[in-house]
Design a protein around this motif. Structure first.
Motif, PDB file in Angstrom:
ATOM      1  N   SER A 194       0.862  -1.177   0.000  1.00 30.36           N
ATOM      2  CA  SER A 194       0.000   0.000   0.000  1.00 30.36           C
ATOM      3  C   SER A 194       0.902   1.232   0.000  1.00 30.36           C
ATOM      4  O   SER A 194       2.099   1.144   0.311  1.00 30.36           O
ATOM      5  CB  SER A 194      -0.889   0.003   1.251  1.00 30.36           C
ATOM      6  OG  SER A 194      -0.092   0.105   2.415  1.00 30.36           O
ATOM      7  N   GLU A 195       0.355   2.357  -0.321  1.00 28.13           N
ATOM      8  CA  GLU A 195       1.134   3.597  -0.388  1.00 28.13           C
ATOM      9  C   GLU A 195       1.904   3.883   0.910  1.00 28.13           C
ATOM     10  O   GLU A 195       3.097   4.155   0.864  1.00 28.13           O
ATOM     11  CB  GLU A 195       0.199   4.767  -0.744  1.00 28.13           C
ATOM     12  CG  GLU A 195       0.885   6.001  -1.210  1.00 28.13           C
ATOM     13  CD  GLU A 195       1.435   5.871  -2.619  1.00 28.13           C
ATOM     14  OE1 GLU A 195       2.458   6.537  -2.877  1.00 28.13           O
ATOM     15  OE2 GLU A 195       0.872   5.146  -3.435  1.00 28.13           O
ATOM     16  N   PRO A 196       1.255   3.812   2.081  1.00 24.56           N
ATOM     17  CA  PRO A 196       1.997   4.103   3.314  1.00 24.56           C
ATOM     18  C   PRO A 196       3.147   3.128   3.586  1.00 24.56           C
ATOM     19  O   PRO A 196       4.176   3.515   4.144  1.00 24.56           O
ATOM     20  CB  PRO A 196       0.942   3.989   4.421  1.00 24.56           C
ATOM     21  CG  PRO A 196      -0.365   4.098   3.736  1.00 24.56           C
ATOM     22  CD  PRO A 196      -0.155   3.587   2.344  1.00 24.56           C
ATOM     23  N   LEU A 197       3.013   1.887   3.187  1.00 19.93           N
ATOM     24  CA  LEU A 197       4.060   0.911   3.448  1.00 19.93           C
ATOM     25  C   LEU A 197       5.251   1.037   2.500  1.00 19.93           C
ATOM     26  O   LEU A 197       6.298   0.425   2.730  1.00 19.93           O
ATOM     27  CB  LEU A 197       3.504  -0.514   3.400  1.00 19.93           C
ATOM     28  CG  LEU A 197       2.653  -0.893   4.610  1.00 19.93           C
ATOM     29  CD1 LEU A 197       2.132  -2.321   4.469  1.00 19.93           C
ATOM     30  CD2 LEU A 197       3.422  -0.730   5.915  1.00 19.93           C
ATOM     31  N   ARG A 198       5.122   1.849   1.485  1.00 19.69           N
ATOM     32  CA  ARG A 198       6.254   2.043   0.569  1.00 19.69           C
ATOM     33  C   ARG A 198       7.396   2.778   1.270  1.00 19.69           C
ATOM     34  O   ARG A 198       8.556   2.458   1.056  1.00 19.69           O
ATOM     35  CB  ARG A 198       5.808   2.767  -0.693  1.00 19.69           C
ATOM     36  CG  ARG A 198       4.907   1.875  -1.536  1.00 19.69           C
ATOM     37  CD  ARG A 198       4.418   2.530  -2.768  1.00 19.69           C
ATOM     38  NE  ARG A 198       3.535   1.587  -3.472  1.00 19.69           N
ATOM     39  CZ  ARG A 198       3.044   1.809  -4.641  1.00 19.69           C
ATOM     40  NH1 ARG A 198       3.331   2.923  -5.290  1.00 19.69           N
ATOM     41  NH2 ARG A 198       2.255   0.920  -5.203  1.00 19.69           N
ATOM     42  N   GLU A 199       7.060   3.737   2.123  1.00 18.15           N
ATOM     43  CA  GLU A 199       8.100   4.403   2.898  1.00 18.15           C
ATOM     44  C   GLU A 199       8.759   3.413   3.856  1.00 18.15           C
ATOM     45  O   GLU A 199       9.976   3.427   4.040  1.00 18.15           O
ATOM     46  CB  GLU A 199       7.531   5.579   3.687  1.00 18.15           C
ATOM     47  CG  GLU A 199       7.158   6.759   2.824  1.00 18.15           C
ATOM     48  CD  GLU A 199       6.592   7.915   3.628  1.00 18.15           C
ATOM     49  OE1 GLU A 199       6.675   7.904   4.878  1.00 18.15           O
ATOM     50  OE2 GLU A 199       6.067   8.845   2.993  1.00 18.15           O
ATOM     51  N   THR A 200       7.961   2.555   4.456  1.00 15.53           N
ATOM     52  CA  THR A 200       8.492   1.535   5.360  1.00 15.53           C
ATOM     53  C   THR A 200       9.435   0.601   4.616  1.00 15.53           C
ATOM     54  O   THR A 200      10.517   0.259   5.113  1.00 15.53           O
ATOM     55  CB  THR A 200       7.343   0.735   6.011  1.00 15.53           C
ATOM     56  OG1 THR A 200       6.467   1.641   6.684  1.00 15.53           O
ATOM     57  CG2 THR A 200       7.876  -0.296   6.994  1.00 15.53           C
ATOM     58  N   ALA A 201       9.053   0.199   3.416  1.00 16.51           N
ATOM     59  CA  ALA A 201       9.896  -0.704   2.617  1.00 16.51           C
ATOM     60  C   ALA A 201      11.232  -0.041   2.298  1.00 16.51           C
ATOM     61  O   ALA A 201      12.286  -0.688   2.353  1.00 16.51           O
ATOM     62  CB  ALA A 201       9.179  -1.099   1.331  1.00 16.51           C
ATOM     63  N   TYR A 202      11.203   1.232   1.986  1.00 14.98           N
ATOM     64  CA  TYR A 202      12.436   1.954   1.689  1.00 14.98           C
ATOM     65  C   TYR A 202      13.324   2.010   2.930  1.00 14.98           C
ATOM     66  O   TYR A 202      14.524   1.759   2.864  1.00 14.98           O
ATOM     67  CB  TYR A 202      12.109   3.362   1.180  1.00 14.98           C
ATOM     68  CG  TYR A 202      13.304   4.105   0.639  1.00 14.98           C
ATOM     69  CD1 TYR A 202      13.869   3.742  -0.572  1.00 14.98           C
ATOM     70  CD2 TYR A 202      13.868   5.157   1.336  1.00 14.98           C
ATOM     71  CE1 TYR A 202      14.980   4.417  -1.075  1.00 14.98           C
ATOM     72  CE2 TYR A 202      14.965   5.840   0.841  1.00 14.98           C
ATOM     73  CZ  TYR A 202      15.515   5.461  -0.369  1.00 14.98           C
ATOM     74  OH  TYR A 202      16.612   6.123  -0.866  1.00 14.98           O
ATOM     75  N   TRP A 203      12.719   2.301   4.084  1.00 15.62           N
ATOM     76  CA  TRP A 203      13.477   2.352   5.331  1.00 15.62           C
ATOM     77  C   TRP A 203      14.085   0.986   5.650  1.00 15.62           C
ATOM     78  O   TRP A 203      15.241   0.902   6.065  1.00 15.62           O
ATOM     79  CB  TRP A 203      12.576   2.828   6.471  1.00 15.62           C
ATOM     80  CG  TRP A 203      13.283   2.855   7.776  1.00 15.62           C
ATOM     81  CD1 TRP A 203      14.090   3.838   8.257  1.00 15.62           C
ATOM     82  CD2 TRP A 203      13.277   1.824   8.759  1.00 15.62           C
ATOM     83  NE1 TRP A 203      14.582   3.477   9.492  1.00 15.62           N
ATOM     84  CE2 TRP A 203      14.098   2.248   9.814  1.00 15.62           C
ATOM     85  CE3 TRP A 203      12.657   0.584   8.848  1.00 15.62           C
ATOM     86  CZ2 TRP A 203      14.309   1.477  10.951  1.00 15.62           C
ATOM     87  CZ3 TRP A 203      12.871  -0.194   9.981  1.00 15.62           C
ATOM     88  CH2 TRP A 203      13.695   0.265  11.015  1.00 15.62           C
TER      89      TRP A 203
END
Length: 113
Positions: A56-65
């Motif tokens: 999902s869109e919010p988890l994309r930042e998490t994946a990058y981190w």
């Protein structure tokens, strides 16, 4: 991937809320599946497509981190890792300023005096 990075993956999948639904018994098989995909021609592109579709869109930042954490976990970042991380940022559609903030936070976590 080295042993320290694999141990970091195990640790992150146990403690991050994003992985709450993930079965830790599947981790080894998942790593093997990803490695197999990466061995194929255009494997990185294929894998990034799967990751982008699954998140999902919010988890994309998490994946990058998480990718940053793994790259820094052995306290050295190879040029190839930098290229992959930048490719991941573009594939996830992350803003450069958001990515820079995540990068700075990850670097701060591993700094020593």
């Amino acid at each position: 991937m080295n042993e320290r990075e694999i141990e970091s993956i195990r640790d992150l999948t146990r403690r991050l809320p994003a992985f709450r639904e993930f079965d830790p018994d599947r981790l080894s098989a998942t790593i093997e599946d990803c490695s197999a995909i990466l061995q194929e021609p255009e494997g990185l592109t294929a894998l990034l497509g799967l990751v982008t579709q699954a998140l999902s869109e919010p988890l994309r930042e998490t994946a990058y981190w998480v990718a940053l954490e793994l790259a820094l976990s052995d306290h050295r970042v190879a040029l190839e890792e930098i290229r992959v991380i930048e490719t991941l940022r573009r594939a996830l559609g992350l803003d450069k300023l958001v990515a820079a903030a995540l990068e700075r936070g990850a670097r701060a976590r591993y700094q020593v005096s």
